[in-house]
Every structure is written in structure tokens, then in C-alpha cells.
Design an enzyme around this catalytic site. Sequence first.
Site, short mmCIF file in Angstrom:
data_model
loop_
_atom_site.label_atom_id
_atom_site.label_comp_id
_atom_site.label_asym_id
_atom_site.label_seq_id
_atom_site.Cartn_x
_atom_site.Cartn_y
_atom_site.Cartn_z
N GLY A 170 2.75 14.55 0.62
CA GLY A 170 2.85 13.23 1.05
C GLY A 170 2.24 12.14 -0.11
CB ILE A 177 -8.63 -2.51 -8.04
CG1 ILE A 177 -8.92 -0.86 -8.18
CG2 ILE A 177 -9.27 -3.11 -9.31
CD1 ILE A 177 -8.18 -0.13 -9.50
CB VAL A 237 -1.89 -5.86 -8.28
CG1 VAL A 237 -2.07 -5.10 -9.51
CG2 VAL A 237 -0.92 -6.60 -8.28
CB VAL A 296 -0.54 -1.16 4.29
CG1 VAL A 296 -1.85 -2.30 3.99
CG2 VAL A 296 -0.44 -0.27 3.25
CE LYS A 307 1.57 -1.04 -7.37
NZ LYS A 307 1.33 0.49 -7.28
N GLY A 361 -2.69 3.76 -0.05
CA GLY A 361 -3.42 4.57 1.11
C GLY A 361 -3.73 3.53 2.13
#
Lengths: 399, 399
Positions: free
Chosen positions: B180, B129, B125, B14, B198, B295
Site C-alpha cells: 500500500g 515537514i 509539500v 488524510v 511539490k 500518510g
Amino acid sequence: MKKYKAGLFGLGVVGSGVYQSIKADGEFPVSIKKIAVKNPQKQRNFPVDKDIIYTDANDLLNDDTLDIIIELINDPHEAFEIVAKALRNGKFVVTANKKMISLYHQELLRIRKENEGVLLYEGAVCGSIPIIRLLDQQFSSDEIRTISTIANGTCNYILSQMSAQGWPYDKALQEAQKLGFAELDSYSDVSGEDTRFKLSILILHSFGIHVAAEDIPMIGIEQVSKEAIDFAKSIDAEIKLVGKAEWNKGKLTASVAPEFVGASEDFSQVHQEYNAVQVDAKYAGLQFFKGKGAGSWPTSSAVLSNLKDITKDICYQFPKSAQTISNLSSLVDTYYISGKESILNRLDFEKIVDQGKDYWIVKASLTALLKTIKEGATFTCIRLPENILKINANTGVLV
Amino acid sequence: MKKYKAGLFGLGVVGSGVYQSIKADGEFPVSIKKIAVKNPQKQRNFPVDKDIIYTDANDLLNDDTLDIIIELINDPHEAFEIVAKALRNGKFVVTANKKMISLYHQELLRIRKENEGVLLYEGAVCGSIPIIRLLDQQFSSDEIRTISTIANGTCNYILSQMSAQGWPYDKALQEAQKLGFAELDSYSDVSGEDTRFKLSILILHSFGIHVAAEDIPMIGIEQVSKEAIDFAKSIDAEIKLVGKAEWNKGKLTASVAPEFVGASEDFSQVHQEYNAVQVDAKYAGLQFFKGKGAGSWPTSSAVLSNLKDITKDICYQFPKSAQTISNLSSLVDTYYISGKESILNRLDFEKIVDQGKDYWIVKASLTALLKTIKEGATFTCIRLPENILKINANTGVLV
């Protein structure tokens, strides 16, 4: 905590929902002090204090004790006068009037800026779906490539029933009207006009581009035939009225048209009165939002959230720089066409991709096809996206 | 416009996405002035100015010229120390560390309040989204009844492949690791622990309730058998790992478990690495949000939106009053059970609803079923919601 005082215009489907839900929540930070209605004698199926009912707009707009004006009437031109004056008088404004926002957005944003005002309208597009908020905040640092929407519950209800019950269009429309899902004057819904208003607002917030709704080519659902519904079933698809816009290398394309949606796509799960929005953005990728698109409570929920925004100093930032473009680029796509054989000679298309017993699949621009319709020709025309063509080419149904 | 200066902790999946996307956008209102990493010698496949790389956290945390700390490391305890000190030093903080937020949320909110700080964590979370933003703003004046989520892309990928390819669990996991999608230590993903972290954050923002993640009963996907996948197909369903919470009359129920999802439900369209959240609220009704859950770019998009929020004075309001409850109510539901016949004698359930050649459908509380698993019993246990039972009772597949 400061309690904000609001004046409410309109006590119809949405207005009555907003009024009742604020009343029911003792802790809501906004209270409604005055309500302006056309007909104060009208019987309502919930209690309203008669003392707060007015018929003169100025009783609300010129009242210095009111912080907020909530505009929930139908007529877009009257609504504009109310909202413009409210902004000039220094009031926060919340509205759900998509037609007004679409028709007057340039002027409204100017007035808003000149008066350093706040104007929020989450309920104007797809009822309860918080799409304007998301475009203004979450996607403000992302680059949106396409935005698509099923934004009209009436059309979606009619198309759902044509497919599920096997009804022809006329019967599905009549049933929708009987149940109150469709208005007696259904033109704006079924022609695509309502979706076009909403799409123009989405374009403003997605790409920062002012486009006049009337410049977006559209074709409605009145022409969707039982044969087209059957054809949809044969390719494992459903027909939905879809508004979509794409921004690519300085070119904007936009359209509203019925479209075949494959069974594995998110839009195929949008039934009856539900609405949906799909956004494709550079970093976030594909996102899908679905919720109730109209009705008293769902739209009220959007209005209430905007009222709460005002108490928390949240307002639209319009992160994408605003520009006006005079011409939309022409969108060449693939369309399913059916009608009398002679129609082919009159149609302006690029090529025939495939054909069946009673239909042709052509590559064409919607604008070119619409010319024939404006000249009085009747035929069925439904967008057939390439991915569906490909899937069905694999199974041998289509080439 | 003021350009904010930020210090970034972590240059992993990230962190590198955030760094690169800010670099690529010349107009972004935040610039990264310092980066703290564990290993400054590590080769990276994108250019980073060596002068801004540090290994001592205090070089960033004690730097008065930095306005913002972006925390994107893995270890939740180290992350907490960083975030706590950053808040105490008066910095705005953005993080995507779900484990840290879940484990320390009470303490973090206290420190945030004491220091009048800003702490945003949209990326924690469901990646891209924007669910925390929506719960904090759009739903702040609505009453949420239930919230459900497919929050772990690894589990969803494994379950999707087991169903599509007919692979057993072990092979699907190995393939996910090869590609991965799954880490070599897959415990947190496949056990449901990650989803539970979450879900506890969603519960905080939906209902204003602090609940410890470890108090939420969970069962993972390791026990999902090929037979269960086949059974799912026989009832036109798919298996998804679902976290869900319900607030009803002062009682909170919550759980994480694999669940049969009918083909007509929104969750059935959530494939591979996608995540989704469904919210049922009093006014808005049912809403559904789907997007990429992990991702580099999707999670970066959430981090970038939070950075932009800071420049626009948008922060979490926590509209639902916070309370701590020590006990979750026990959720009695219907479960598909398969395994050795003798397992039935060991299970604590209310009644058998139906049974087939190699399975039983029982009414039980997940907590009671989990006791048997903790005692070492192995069996397959998948939630079978009532609506699926009903649909299949009509078709004669189930009673």
C-alpha cells in the site's frame, strides 16, 4: 508599508550581524535608530554612524519613537532589566539571550502578559534552527512525546575533533579556543549548562512546563576519555552532548549528558558547529531539524525573522498550558562507565548490564550517578541508549 | 474562545485522519460540522455521524454558518472549483492538494487576493515537514540560494528496498504496491511528476517565482538499474530521487532526477517513507528538515496546524515578490549513464568525464539528455554531483 524603528542593545557577534544585515537590505521593514553599547570607543570592522551610539540604556528604553528593542548583550541579569523595562514601556522585544530567558521565563511571561507585550527569542535556542516557532505553531495541535537536542556547537566541535583527529579532550578544547569556537571560560559550554538553559526553554514550549534549568541533571564532556572515543568507534557510534526531555503520563524527565549515537541515527550527522533538534510527536511522528547553532549570521537570521514577525503581527501563543513542576522524575537509563575499579563500590546503580576490559555498562539514574561525582569521584560516564545496546548485542560486541 | 465551524471535503486517507484527530481533541478550536463525500454508503472503520454527510458540494460551500473549508479530495480540477468557490464565498481554506496548488497557483493567489481570503496548504509539500511555514516566515528576510527535496515517499521506499534487499526495480515496485506504499497507477510517483509538483510550490515560496511544473525537466526512477545500485555502493553512495532548484543572479535552474547521495550527506539518512528538505540561505546557511512525507496522521498534523493558524490569524505573506519566468535556465551537471554502447552516439552531452566497464560519466544538461529519452532511447541516467566525483577521485575509484 510602516517602517518600524528599533533600538539595539549590544554590538557583539550577533548584534553586529543584525546591524549589518539590516543595513544591507534596503527594503527591510525595521530600521535601527539607536544602539546602546558598553564601550563607544571600541574599534569595529564595519562602519557605524557615531551619532546613533549611546551608553545609557534609558536613552533607548524611554524613547517613545522606538517601537522595538533588540536585546543582544551577554549578561542575563542586565538583559532582564532591559527587556522587562522595554515590555513595561510598551515596546516589542526581540532577544537571543538563552540564559536570560531560561532564568527569568516565568517573570518575563508575566510581565509580557500584564503589558500585553510581544517578546520573541528564536535565536536563543540552536541559532538558526526555527524550533521555537515550530513548537509554538506547527506542533501546537500535536502532542509532543520527546524532544532531544544537540544545542552546543563548542561541545560538538570538541567531540568531533576528538573522534576525527584522535586528540585528547584538553587538546581539542585548546584548539577550539585558539580558533575562537570556544571561549576562554569554557565552563558553561563543556559542563552542559548552556545546553541545559536551552533545554529548559524547549521544555516550556514543548510541554508548557516551567522547569528551572538547575533542576535538570547534567553531566558535561570534560570527562570524555580517549578510551570512550575508541569504544564509540568499536560500536560504530559517535559521542554527542545531548539534551533530552520526555513527557509521559504526567511525568517529565529531562537530562543533559554525553551519549553514544549510532551511525545510522540523524544525530550522528551533526558535526562541528552544527546544532540539531529531534521531536517525536503523536501525529507528525519523528521530525529532525539541523542547522548552524551559533555565529554572527546564523543567529542574526533568527533575530531578523523575529523582527519581520513583529511587522506581521506574529507572536508566541504558548499553546500548551503553563504549569510549574517542582520535581523532575528520575530517569533510569543505561550508562557506559570507566575509571578505577574501586569506583564501582561508590556508584549508586541498579545493575551491571555488561562489562569489558576497562569499562562497565550499568543501569542507573543520572541523578544517582551525579552524587558520586559531586563527592569528588572522577570517572567517565556516557549514556548508552538501548537501541545501540541491541544493535551491538546482535553483532556480539555487547551482550 | 471562538469555536470555528468547518466543512470537510473528502474522507480518504488524510480526511479521515483529520476528522478523527479533531474528534479526539475536545479542546480543538475547530469543529467539523459537515462532510462532503462521493460515496455516502462506503463502509468506514471509524464512526461518523450520518447526519453530517453530504454529496452536494454546495451544501457546504453555500452554508453561511461554516467559517472554514478543508479540501482533501484527489482530483485537482474538482478541488480547484471547490477552493475557488470557497474563497469567493469568504471562507478560510485549508488544503493538502499539491497537484491543485501546483497547477492553479497563479489563479488561486489572484482569487485569494481579490477576496482578501486565507488559503493554507502545509500538507501539500512533504506531509508533516513544516517547510511552507518556514519559507513564508523564518526565511522571509533571508536570501535562499538553493532548495532541494526528497519529496516522494514511494520512490524513496522503492530505492531503499532496491539497495537494502538487492531487488530489481520491478520487484521493489510490486512490493511497494502490495504494502500500500505505492498506488496501482504509480506513474505520477515514479516518473518524478509528483516531486515536480511539490518542487514548483517550493520554488514559489523560496524565490517568489511562478514556474509551471511541466517546464521543470525531470527523469524518474523506472530506469534505475541494479547495476546503478551496485555502482552507488562502490562509491559509498545511495540513489535518491531529488528535486532541486537554484536561484543565482536572476537565473532559475530546477530539475527532478535520481541522484547519487554520499554516505556523509544528510539526504543519505532519509530512508523508506521519510521526506526531507535542504535549504541553503545567505544568513542561516545550510538547514535540513526531515519528517514523514505522507500518510494519514503525518499529513493530518500539517492540516491541523493550518486550522490552528486560522484561529490565530496566521496566513501566508508571500514575502518574495511574485514574478513569472517563461524559461528555466539549462542546468549543466554530471551524469552517470549506462546502456547499450550505441546510446553514446545519440546522446547530446558536452564531454565524457570518466568511464568504466559498463558506464560513462558525462557532463550534460538534463534537458538535452531527456530529448533522447523522448525519442524512445532507453538508458540509465543518474545525476552524480561534483562533490561525490571529488571524494571518489581521491580514493581512486573515479578520475
